[in-house]
Design an enzyme around this catalytic site. Sequence first.
Site, PDB file in Angstrom:
ATOM      1  CG  ASP A  61     -19.159 -22.010  15.005  1.00  0.00           C
ATOM      2  OD1 ASP A  61     -20.235 -21.811  15.607  1.00  0.00           O
ATOM      3  OD2 ASP A  61     -19.101 -22.472  13.846  1.00  0.00           O
ATOM      4  CG  ASN A  88     -23.257  -9.237  19.387  1.00  0.00           C
ATOM      5  OD1 ASN A  88     -24.099  -8.346  19.377  1.00  0.00           O
ATOM      6  ND2 ASN A  88     -22.577  -9.574  18.299  1.00  0.00           N
ATOM      7  CE1 TYR A 166     -32.595 -12.720  15.393  1.00  0.00           C
ATOM      8  CE2 TYR A 166     -34.536 -11.302  15.510  1.00  0.00           C
ATOM      9  CZ  TYR A 166     -33.175 -11.504  15.718  1.00  0.00           C
ATOM     10  OH  TYR A 166     -32.408 -10.497  16.257  1.00  0.00           O
ATOM     11  CE  LYS A 170     -31.822 -12.665  18.886  1.00  0.00           C
ATOM     12  NZ  LYS A 170     -30.417 -12.756  19.332  1.00  0.00           N
ATOM     13  CB  THR A 201     -26.347  -5.235  11.209  1.00  0.00           C
ATOM     14  OG1 THR A 201     -27.461  -6.118  11.394  1.00  0.00           O
ATOM     15  CG2 THR A 201     -26.236  -4.288  12.391  1.00  0.00           C
TER      16      THR A 201
HETATM   17  N1  LIG Z   1     -29.628  -5.643  13.777  1.00  0.00           N
HETATM   18  C1  LIG Z   1     -30.753  -5.587  14.488  1.00  0.00           C
HETATM   19  O1  LIG Z   1     -31.689  -4.828  14.150  1.00  0.00           O
HETATM   20  C2  LIG Z   1     -30.911  -6.405  15.728  1.00  0.00           C
HETATM   21  C3  LIG Z   1     -32.036  -6.180  16.514  1.00  0.00           C
HETATM   22  C4  LIG Z   1     -32.201  -6.929  17.680  1.00  0.00           C
HETATM   23  C5  LIG Z   1     -31.245  -7.857  18.023  1.00  0.00           C
HETATM   24  N2  LIG Z   1     -30.161  -8.072  17.237  1.00  0.00           N
HETATM   25  C6  LIG Z   1     -29.177  -9.052  17.662  1.00  0.00           C
HETATM   26  O2  LIG Z   1     -27.913  -8.435  17.723  1.00  0.00           O
HETATM   27  C7  LIG Z   1     -26.888  -9.430  17.584  1.00  0.00           C
HETATM   28  C8  LIG Z   1     -25.867  -8.956  16.571  1.00  0.00           C
HETATM   29  O3  LIG Z   1     -26.520  -8.889  15.314  1.00  0.00           O
HETATM   30  P1  LIG Z   1     -26.120  -7.849  14.160  1.00  0.00           P
HETATM   31  O4  LIG Z   1     -27.344  -7.142  13.801  1.00  0.00           O
HETATM   32  O5  LIG Z   1     -24.903  -7.093  14.519  1.00  0.00           O
HETATM   33  O6  LIG Z   1     -25.830  -8.887  12.982  1.00  0.00           O
HETATM   34  P2  LIG Z   1     -24.563  -9.171  12.052  1.00  0.00           P
HETATM   35  O7  LIG Z   1     -23.961  -7.891  11.573  1.00  0.00           O
HETATM   36  O8  LIG Z   1     -25.040 -10.171  11.073  1.00  0.00           O
HETATM   37  O9  LIG Z   1     -23.529  -9.835  13.072  1.00  0.00           O
HETATM   38  C9  LIG Z   1     -23.758 -11.103  13.596  1.00  0.00           C
HETATM   39  C10 LIG Z   1     -22.457 -11.600  14.193  1.00  0.00           C
HETATM   40  O10 LIG Z   1     -22.697 -12.902  14.746  1.00  0.00           O
HETATM   41  C11 LIG Z   1     -21.691 -13.768  14.233  1.00  0.00           C
HETATM   42  N3  LIG Z   1     -22.110 -15.154  14.242  1.00  0.00           N
HETATM   43  C12 LIG Z   1     -23.141 -15.736  13.595  1.00  0.00           C
HETATM   44  N4  LIG Z   1     -23.157 -17.057  13.839  1.00  0.00           N
HETATM   45  C13 LIG Z   1     -22.112 -17.308  14.666  1.00  0.00           C
HETATM   46  C14 LIG Z   1     -21.592 -18.470  15.275  1.00  0.00           C
HETATM   47  N5  LIG Z   1     -22.135 -19.690  15.050  1.00  0.00           N
HETATM   48  N6  LIG Z   1     -20.511 -18.359  16.076  1.00  0.00           N
HETATM   49  C15 LIG Z   1     -19.933 -17.165  16.295  1.00  0.00           C
HETATM   50  N7  LIG Z   1     -20.354 -16.029  15.721  1.00  0.00           N
HETATM   51  C16 LIG Z   1     -21.439 -16.106  14.924  1.00  0.00           C
HETATM   52  C17 LIG Z   1     -21.410 -13.247  12.842  1.00  0.00           C
HETATM   53  O11 LIG Z   1     -20.193 -13.778  12.344  1.00  0.00           O
HETATM   54  P3  LIG Z   1     -19.907 -13.914  10.743  1.00  0.00           P
HETATM   55  O12 LIG Z   1     -19.432 -12.572  10.290  1.00  0.00           O
HETATM   56  O13 LIG Z   1     -18.865 -14.971  10.701  1.00  0.00           O
HETATM   57  O14 LIG Z   1     -21.194 -14.320  10.096  1.00  0.00           O
HETATM   58  C18 LIG Z   1     -21.351 -11.760  13.141  1.00  0.00           C
HETATM   59  O15 LIG Z   1     -20.115 -11.429  13.715  1.00  0.00           O
HETATM   60  C19 LIG Z   1     -27.623 -10.715  17.201  1.00  0.00           C
HETATM   61  O16 LIG Z   1     -27.789 -11.516  18.344  1.00  0.00           O
HETATM   62  C20 LIG Z   1     -28.975 -10.215  16.719  1.00  0.00           C
HETATM   63  O17 LIG Z   1     -29.980 -11.176  16.844  1.00  0.00           O
HETATM   64  C21 LIG Z   1     -29.972  -7.357  16.097  1.00  0.00           C
END
Ligand SMILES: NC(=O)c1ccc[n+]([C@@H]2O[C@H](COP(=O)([O-])OP(=O)(O)OC[C@H]3O[C@@H](n4cnc5c(N)ncnc54)[C@H](OP(=O)(O)O)[C@@H]3O)[C@@H](O)[C@H]2O)c1
Length: 251
Positions: A61, A88, A166, A170, A201
Site C-alpha cells: 500500500d 502506477n 487529481y 499529477k 479503467t
Molecule cells: N485510466 C486513465 O485514463 C488514466 C489516464 C492517465 C493516467 N492514469 C493513471 O494510471 C494509473 C493507473 O490507473 P488505472 O486507470 O489503471 O486505474 P485503476 O484501474 O483504478 O487502477 C488503479 C490501481 O492503483 C491501485 N491503488 C490505489 N491506491 C493504492 C494504494 N494506496 N496502494 C497501492 N495501490 C493502490 C489500485 O488498487 P485497488 O484495486 O486495491 O484499488 C489499482 O490496482 C494511475 O496512476 C492513474 O492516475 C490513468
Amino acid sequence: MTTDMTALITGANKGIGLATARQLGERGYTVLVGARDPQRGREAERTLRDGGADAHAVEVDVTDEESVARATKWITDRYAQLDVLVNNAGIARGDGTGRPSETTLATLRAVYETNVFGVVAVTNALLPLLRAAPAARIVNVSSEVGSIGLLSDPAHPLFPIASVPYPSSKSALNMVTAMYAKELRDGRIKVNAANPGYCATDLNNHGGFRTPEQGAEVSVHLATLGEDGPSGLLWGFVMDGGNNEYGVLPW
Ligand SMILES: NC(=O)c1ccc[n+]([C@@H]2O[C@H](COP(=O)([O-])OP(=O)(O)OC[C@H]3O[C@@H](n4cnc5c(N)ncnc54)[C@H](OP(=O)(O)O)[C@@H]3O)[C@@H](O)[C@H]2O)c1
C-alpha cells in the site's frame, strides 16, 4: 523470451498496471505485481502466470510507510537489483462538481497521499536496489491533466477541466519526476513521467477511449528505454486533433 531483469509495478492488480505487468512479462522481465490487497495481488499473479509471465505478487500500500518497508524487505531478500520501477498506483477523487471552490482538504490529502507522497515513499525505499541495477528505469504514471500548459490553453480540448485534486496531484508528480531525473542525471537511472491517455479503467468508470493495454504501452516504452533515451520528460499519448500519436507533452 527471458531476461534477468526485474520490474516492480505498483497498483498492478488491475487496469493499466496489470496490462503493464503483462507486457513487461512478455518481454521477459520478472514482474513483481504490487497490490495493496493480497487477495487481488494473488489473483493478478495467477492471471499473469497463466499467460506465461514470471509474476510474483508483492503486497504494498503506497500510502503506508510500513507496508512500503515490508515490500522493500521482501524484494531485497530475493533480488539483488531492481531494473524497473513503475509508480502506477493512483486514485482520482473529487467533491461535488469537482471545482476548486468545492474541494475539501480531506479529498486533496487522500489523492496526494497516493499520487504524490506514495511515489516518493516507494521510490526512496527502492533507490538502493535501483542503483544496484546497471541501468534502472523509473516510470511515474502521470497524466496529461497534470500539464498546467495544456489545461491553461483555451484552444486545448482539456481546457474545460476545472478540478483541483487529481490534476494538481499529477502536476506535483511531474515536478517530482523532473527533480528525481535531475538528481539522478549523472547516474544510469532514467526517470520519466508517462501519459497513458484516456483509458477505460475503473478509475474513470470505463469512460476512456483507449484500452488499458494501449495505456500500458507508454509505461513499457519508458521502462525499456535504451542508454540514449531521455530522462526528465512527460511522454506519452498526445491528443492532436485526430492525429493521435506518442510524443513529449508540456509540463
Ligand atoms: N485510466 C486513465 O485514463 C488514466 C489516464 C492517465 C493516467 N492514469 C493513471 O494510471 C494509473 C493507473 O490507473 P488505472 O486507470 O489503471 O486505474 P485503476 O484501474 O483504478 O487502477 C488503479 C490501481 O492503483 C491501485 N491503488 C490505489 N491506491 C493504492 C494504494 N494506496 N496502494 C497501492 N495501490 C493502490 C489500485 O488498487 P485497488 O484495486 O486495491 O484499488 C489499482 O490496482 C494511475 O496512476 C492513474 O492516475 C490513468
